[in-house]
Structures are given as structure tokens and as C-alpha cells.
Scaffold this active site. Structure first.
Site, mmCIF file in Angstrom:
data_model
loop_
_atom_site.group_PDB
_atom_site.id
_atom_site.type_symbol
_atom_site.label_atom_id
_atom_site.label_comp_id
_atom_site.label_asym_id
_atom_site.label_seq_id
_atom_site.Cartn_x
_atom_site.Cartn_y
_atom_site.Cartn_z
ATOM 1 N N ARG A 61 7.529 12.782 8.669
ATOM 2 C CA ARG A 61 8.948 12.911 9.370
ATOM 3 C C ARG A 61 9.774 13.637 8.344
ATOM 4 O O ARG A 61 9.981 12.898 7.157
ATOM 5 C CB ARG A 61 9.427 11.797 9.891
ATOM 6 C CG ARG A 61 8.699 10.981 11.063
ATOM 7 C CD ARG A 61 8.421 11.809 12.499
ATOM 8 N NE ARG A 61 9.888 12.071 13.027
ATOM 9 C CZ ARG A 61 10.382 10.873 13.814
ATOM 10 N NH1 ARG A 61 10.163 9.695 13.776
ATOM 11 N NH2 ARG A 61 11.826 11.194 14.308
ATOM 12 N N ASN B 185 21.751 11.374 13.480
ATOM 13 C CA ASN B 185 21.024 10.643 14.221
ATOM 14 C C ASN B 185 20.162 11.310 15.462
ATOM 15 O O ASN B 185 20.239 12.320 15.487
ATOM 16 C CB ASN B 185 22.019 9.622 15.030
ATOM 17 C CG ASN B 185 21.627 8.336 15.462
ATOM 18 O OD1 ASN B 185 20.623 7.844 14.748
ATOM 19 N ND2 ASN B 185 21.994 8.137 16.605
ATOM 20 N N ASP C 207 19.814 7.910 10.871
ATOM 21 C CA ASP C 207 18.870 8.161 10.069
ATOM 22 C C ASP C 207 19.339 8.795 8.612
ATOM 23 O O ASP C 207 18.186 8.591 7.658
ATOM 24 C CB ASP C 207 17.842 9.322 10.592
ATOM 25 C CG ASP C 207 16.925 8.610 11.774
ATOM 26 O OD1 ASP C 207 15.977 8.242 11.779
ATOM 27 O OD2 ASP C 207 17.789 8.563 13.047
#
Length: 351
Positions: free
Chosen positions: A94, A252, A242
Site C-alpha cells: 500500500r 484520508n 493516513d
């Protein structure tokens, strides 16, 4: 929390194994799976079996230990190269959640700090570091909740987006932490939860988690937020994030930026709940944050069957960036940050 024994844990270390709650099965099934290889850890992060920036970092740390616990390296240099290779592999799962890279770098540093020890001792140090990352996250989330609670009052109604509860962290969550703490205090806090397209983390996870705790929660589709705000039903918006850039821009889950714009238009405070580990001082502003783009099937086949014509072009960014001027406050475990954010971040990170 007084009721913490009732919280469902998303990450466990049991019998020397990493066990996670498979969040892709919620809310229909509570199913734990054991991750025994680095490939299984990568797959779990990529496929959102574990999700939420803090939880991803914790799982990555444990995964890195798992990847070398049976290492047959003859010396530290070859062991460390093996560790670095596995770290780079997990990092590719990710691109946006800074906790992933933060946790992996922390594990690498622990190995370097222990290089004069035996390899077995280094392995144990790595496991202890993963435990520490998890324990610190739990304490950090509770502190975020306590700080956010000072901005709320009994009887308020909160709007939240995606899932930033205990499922996304070691325990408590970030955006949901003050709601759990308020419940423990006997406050009557109500929540509107966005469905959060396309993967429905709000509907599947946040609503489920709040209902488990006995919180009064109402589910709405993402495009209903403006209507609900216009009715005067929302007292504050709280989301997780995030990554926070050095200037206070925050990445986010996709849809957060739109909520911030709506909150500004309706004069509603917009709060970001952010562990200090999500602050990336090496990223100057939100424009430099890499935004993950995910599979088109998440949009075109998101409900178990095709909902769009075959061959249609699909744009599916997983995150958006909320500019700092739309954020009322960024709440960390170290305190509450207010504009100007660049200076506030520099001060808070020195604590």
C-alpha cells in the site's frame, strides 16, 4: 475503556503467531486468520483484510519479524539484507499509509541497534519491537480520544467517514475513540456514519463496531451528508487520516475532502484524528502525497454483481487530500494542533 473487554480486537499475537480479524468478511462473519508467511502478510494488507493506517503498521512490523524468524543467515550483514528485502516487499503493498513505512523503518533500526548481539537475540528484539509498536498504538489512541473529548459535549451528534475505530488500530481507534470514551462516561453521543463507497467501510465496519458498543448510530450514503448537515443535525465531523503533510494537509479515505468542504459551508467544525506517526515532515504538502489507485472492479462490481457496463472506464482513487485551511484542528496523542499547522506540527513533534 471500562468496556474494553467487549471490544473486538483486529490484531492478536497468539502462540507465536500473527492472527488478524479478516475485515473483508464483516459484518456477516467474524473470522480470524493466521498469517504465517511474508506473502500472506502482503496479501492481507493489499486486499484490506487488515486496514487502517495504524493497524497496517502493526501487522507489517509483526510480518517483518515472521519473515526472518527462521532465517538461516550466517552473519548479521546477510541477515540484515534479508530483512531489508522483505521490508521493501511489504512496503509495496500500500503506497499511501505512512504508518506502514514508519513501522518497517523502525524495525530495521531495531535490527541495526542490535547488530552486536547474536542473531537469535536480534530476532527476539524484533518481536519485542513489534509488541511495543502495538502497545504504544493502543495507548496513543486512547490519548487521542481523551484530547478529542475536550472538544465535544454531551448530547452532540458526530458525522464520521470510513472506519477509524478499533478495527483500524490496536484498540480504541482514532476518530471513534472519543465516542467510545464518551459512552463510558455516560454521555449521549449520537453518530451518523457515511457508507463510504466503494468498499463500504463505514457501513460494514464502523456501524458494526459502534453497534457492538451500544452507540446510537445511523447509516447514510455518502451523498446524503450535505442534506443531513443542512438539517442542523451534525455538531462536528471527525475522521481519521493516513498521512499528514508537513503543512497540515491530510490524506484520508476518498470522500473526506468533500466532507470538509461541506462542513466549511455549514459552519461545522472538521476534526482530523491523527497519531503523530502519521505526520510526514518529509512531505511538504498534500500535492506530494502518492494516492493509491485501486482495481476498477471495486466500483463496477462492488456489490457482488456488475453494476456498470463492461468496458466502461473507471477512476478509483482510494484517498483524497483535505487542504489544511478546511481543517479546524488536527488531534494527536501529544495534543491538539490548530493553524498555522506547519508551526504547530514542528512544536508537537518536539514533545
Amino acid at each position: 475503556m471500562d468496556n474494553s473487554q467487549d471490544c473486538v480486537l483486529s490484531i492478536k499475537w497468539e502462540n507465536d503467531n500473527l492472527v488478524i480479524l479478516d475485515q473483508t468478511k464483516l459484518p456477516e462473519k467474524v473470522e480470524y486468520i493466521t498469517l504465517q508467511t511474508i506473502e500472506e502478510v502482503w496479501d492481507a494488507i493489499y486486499k484490506l483484510k487488515v486496514r487502517g493506517a495504524p493497524a497496517i503498521g502493526i501487522v507489517a512490523a509483526y510480518g517483518l519479524y515472521i519473515s526472518v524468524r527462521n532465517s538461516k543467515a550466517a552473519d548479521f550483514e546477510s541477515f540484515y539484507q534479508e530483512l531489508r528485502k522483505n521490508s521493501d516487499y511489504v512496503a509495496s503493498s500500500r503506497p499511501t499509509a505512512v504508518n506502514l513505512f514508519w513501522a518497517l523503518k523502525r524495525m530495521e533500526k531495531r535490527a541495526l541497534d542490535s547488530k552486536n548481539k547474536t542473531l537469535e537475540e536480534i530476532k527476539m528484539d524484533l518481536l519485542n519491537e513489534a509488541h511495543a509498536i502495538r502497545d504504544e498504538d493502543e495507548a496513543m489512541c486512547k490519548s487521542i480520544g481523551e484530547n478529542l473529548l475536550t472538544l465535544l459535549k454531551d448530547g452532540m451528534t458526530i458525522l464520521t467517514h470510513c472506519n477509524a475505530g478499533g478495527l483500524a488500530t490496536a484498540r480504541y481507534g482514532t476518530a471513534l475513540s472519543p465516542i467510545f470514551l464518551a459512552k463510558d462516561k455516560g454521555w449521549n453521543i449520537k453518530v451518523f456514519a457515511d457508507e463510504t463507497r466503494p468498499l463500504l467501510q463505514g457501513a460494514r465496519l464502523t456501524v458494526w463496531e459502534l453497534m457492538q458498543y451500544g452507540v446510537d448510530v445511523t447509516l447514510i450514503c455518502d451523498n446524503m451528508a450535505a442534506h443531513v448537515m443542512s438539517k442542523g443535525w451534525i455538531d462536528a465531523v471527525i475522521t481519521g487520516c493516513d498521512r499528514v503533510a508537513a503543512n497540515g494537509d491530510a490524506a484520508n479515505k476518498i470522500g473526506t475532502y468533500g466532507l470538509a468542504v461541506l462542513a466549511k459551508a455549514h459552519n461545522i467544525p472538521f476534526y482530523i484524528a491523527a497519531p503523530s506517526s502519521t505526520i510526514d515532515i518529509d512531505t511538504p504538502d498534500g500535492g506530494k502525497i502518492v494516492i493509491e489507485e485501486r482495481s476498477e472492479e471495486e466500483v463496477s462490481c462492488g456489490f457482488g454483481k456488475r453494476t456498470a457496463p463492461i468496458g466502461v472506464k473507471v477512476y478509483n482513487p482510494a484517498f483524497d487530500v483535505t487542504p489544511n485551511h478546511l481543517i479546524t484542528a488536527i488531534v494527536t496523542e501529544k495534543g491538539i494542533l490548530r493553524p498555522p499547522y506547519k508551526e504547530a506540527i514542528e512544536i508537537i513533534l518536539k514533545k
